[in-house]
Design a protein around this motif. Structure first.
Motif, PDB file in Angstrom:
ATOM      1  N   SER A  22       0.990  -0.948   0.332  1.00  0.00           N
ATOM      2  CA  SER A  22       0.009   0.215  -0.113  1.00  0.00           C
ATOM      3  C   SER A  22       0.837   1.220   0.110  1.00  0.00           C
ATOM      4  O   SER A  22       2.055   1.411   0.270  1.00  0.00           O
ATOM      5  N   SER A  23       0.612   2.030  -0.426  1.00  0.00           N
ATOM      6  CA  SER A  23       1.214   3.869  -0.489  1.00  0.00           C
ATOM      7  C   SER A  23       1.867   4.146   0.539  1.00  0.00           C
ATOM      8  O   SER A  23       3.111   4.408   0.611  1.00  0.00           O
ATOM      9  N   ASN A  24       0.728   3.538   1.800  1.00  0.00           N
ATOM     10  CA  ASN A  24       1.502   4.618   3.101  1.00  0.00           C
ATOM     11  C   ASN A  24       2.390   2.880   3.735  1.00  0.00           C
ATOM     12  O   ASN A  24       3.627   3.881   4.909  1.00  0.00           O
ATOM     13  N   LEU A  26       4.756   2.361   1.683  1.00  0.00           N
ATOM     14  CA  LEU A  26       6.117   2.258   0.609  1.00  0.00           C
ATOM     15  C   LEU A  26       7.642   2.430   1.387  1.00  0.00           C
ATOM     16  O   LEU A  26       8.947   1.797   0.630  1.00  0.00           O
ATOM     17  N   ASN A  62       3.277   5.882 -11.059  1.00  0.00           N
ATOM     18  CA  ASN A  62       2.919   5.897  -9.432  1.00  0.00           C
ATOM     19  C   ASN A  62       3.724   6.761  -9.540  1.00  0.00           C
ATOM     20  O   ASN A  62       4.978   7.146  -8.662  1.00  0.00           O
ATOM     21  N   LYS A  63       2.922   8.556  -8.456  1.00  0.00           N
ATOM     22  CA  LYS A  63       3.674   9.487  -7.592  1.00  0.00           C
ATOM     23  C   LYS A  63       3.672   8.460  -6.387  1.00  0.00           C
ATOM     24  O   LYS A  63       5.267   9.026  -5.795  1.00  0.00           O
ATOM     25  N   ASP A  64       3.133   7.364  -5.757  1.00  0.00           N
ATOM     26  CA  ASP A  64       3.689   7.424  -4.774  1.00  0.00           C
ATOM     27  C   ASP A  64       4.711   6.571  -4.297  1.00  0.00           C
ATOM     28  O   ASP A  64       6.089   6.738  -3.528  1.00  0.00           O
ATOM     29  N   ILE A  65       5.281   5.463  -5.203  1.00  0.00           N
ATOM     30  CA  ILE A  65       6.748   5.376  -5.757  1.00  0.00           C
ATOM     31  C   ILE A  65       7.982   5.842  -5.655  1.00  0.00           C
ATOM     32  O   ILE A  65       8.442   5.664  -5.245  1.00  0.00           O
ATOM     33  N   SER A  68       8.364   7.710  -2.507  1.00  0.00           N
ATOM     34  CA  SER A  68       8.927   6.693  -1.709  1.00  0.00           C
ATOM     35  C   SER A  68      10.622   6.809  -2.227  1.00  0.00           C
ATOM     36  O   SER A  68      11.272   6.494  -0.684  1.00  0.00           O
TER      37      SER A  68
END
Length: 273
Positions: A22-24, A26, A62-65, A68
């Protein structure tokens, strides 16, 4: 040019790990997986070469990846800027023409990021767009051996710069500074340079740039071009650089008009302090 590329096997292994996370979660993922080795390798390569191109890293837009990874290098900038090329662009990042050599947020020594990250999310429809990087220690070493008087000028002449805010997302308050292009920070030479902000200073003030400045900048730019490394970054590649010891630029981009609108090159940009 320094390249760190993931093999297809490592690419797919990394992608599977990202897909299951999940994003949180990473950020902490880098402490327990092979991603830790990737980050430590990048840091060592930047320590030695000042920049690296990470190829075949499964961001897939993916901005979250992306963020991170940025967070592994220091205090996070706070956002991922999504920049596409525009015809009616009103700031440098989305301009379709060639971008001159610069380092980011050069208007502020205190708030200038240490590391910069650029990844391509959509490739140019026609042109093989190139990015260029100049490692400033190579310039200094050359001048030490060949032109110490010019080096002294770059270390002493106070070039004015002006900007509306420090970066794209900040308050648009006018900021003016004067600083040499090169400076020595605890024995390591660093650079602070953005010719567009120098030009903007004289444009806003309605004054003529002194001939001595024009000559110094012309000579500096020509020298940088001889040391510049040029390369193309494709989708899922990331250019990572020490923003205080390198300059970077970009060649011009193109447009494709479709029934849905213009298709152009698109990138994510972020920083770590």
């Amino acid at each position: 040019m320094t390249i760190l590329s993931l093999s297809d096997e490592v690419f797919h292994e990394t992608k599977m790990v990202f897909d299951k996370t999940s994003s949180n979660e990473l950020f902490d993922l880098y402490k327990t997986s092979h991603l830790q080795e990737i980050v430590s390798s990048i840091k060592e390569l930047i320590k030695r070469s000042e920049f690296v191109v990470l190829r075949n890293f499964p961001i897939n837009g993916n901005k979250d990846i992306f963020s991170s990874l940025v967070k592994q290098f220091g205090i996070y900038y706070g956002e991922v800027e999504s920049t596409g090329i525009k015809i009616d662009c009103n700031y440098t990042g989305c301009y379709h023409g060639k971008l001159d050599l610069h380092n980011d947020d050069a208007i502020s020594l205190q708030k200038q990021p240490h590391y910069g990250f650029i990844t391509v999310t959509k490739e140019d429809p026609y042109l093989d767009v190139s990015n260029g990087v100049v490692v400033i220690k190579e310039i200094v070493e050359y001048l030490m051996a060949n032109d110490t008087s010019f080096l002294d000028e770059l270390l002493s002449y106070q070039f004015p710069m002006m900007s509306l805010g420090i970066n794209y997302g900040s308050d648009k308050k006018p900021i003016t500074t004067k600083h040499p292009i090169l400076y020595n920070d605890k024995g390591k030479f660093r650079v602070i340079y953005d010719q567009n902000r120098i030009k903007y200073f004289y444009h806003i003030n309605g004054s003529i740039q002194p001939l001595v400045e024009l000559e110094l900048l012309y000579k500096f730019n020509r020298l940088c071009e001889t040391f510049k490394r040029e390369f193309s970054i494709k989708k899922n590649d990331i250019l990572i650089f020490n923003n205080k010891t390198t300059l970077h630029d970009r060649s011009e981009c193109s447009f494709l008009l479709t029934p849905e609108g213009f298709e152009t090159r698109e990138i994510y940009v972020s920083f770590a302090y």
